[in-house]
Design a protein around this motif. Sequence first.
Motif, mmCIF file in Angstrom:
data_model
loop_
_atom_site.group_PDB
_atom_site.id
_atom_site.type_symbol
_atom_site.label_atom_id
_atom_site.label_comp_id
_atom_site.label_asym_id
_atom_site.label_seq_id
_atom_site.Cartn_x
_atom_site.Cartn_y
_atom_site.Cartn_z
ATOM 1 N N TYR A 34 14.208 -22.949 37.144
ATOM 2 C CA TYR A 34 15.368 -21.762 36.875
ATOM 3 C C TYR A 34 15.112 -20.590 37.784
ATOM 4 O O TYR A 34 14.046 -20.547 38.493
ATOM 5 C CB TYR A 34 15.245 -21.435 35.388
ATOM 6 N N ASP A 55 19.570 -21.971 35.281
ATOM 7 C CA ASP A 55 19.479 -23.095 36.147
ATOM 8 C C ASP A 55 19.953 -22.827 37.596
ATOM 9 O O ASP A 55 21.157 -22.579 37.782
ATOM 10 C CB ASP A 55 20.266 -24.174 35.479
ATOM 11 N N GLY A 60 21.997 -26.533 33.203
ATOM 12 C CA GLY A 60 21.294 -25.798 32.036
ATOM 13 C C GLY A 60 21.845 -24.777 31.340
ATOM 14 O O GLY A 60 22.662 -23.948 32.132
#
Length: 121
Positions: A34, A55, A60
């Motif tokens: 991330y 993400d 995500g």
Amino acid sequence: MADNDKAPARFKDLALDAADHQALADWWCEAIGYERGPTDDGGTRPLDEPVPIVDRDGDGPLIWINPVPDKGRAKSHMHFDVWGDPDRLVALGATVVRERDEEIEWHVLADPEGNEFCVFV
């Protein structure tokens, strides 16, 4: 489907509480690929505010790394944030921990087992 037929809440993002939220945000970014999320105005986020991590590929969920003052408290350090209707959630069995007020823009509720979650209207 009428509004009343919909669930009273829907998933918003994850939140992780931390004593050193800046360091933990960096750790999670490295661990899961991330990166720190941008501010709304493109500026610098104050160091004492929660850190959003996102993400890099956009797949995500958004994760907020939140500063908490006391490490030893009994609550879980991970909780759900949802978009929803606090009154309908209370009718389903949630309890109010803290109402939205001048300090926070969300309601804090607890599920029937006492797990806290934040509800954004």
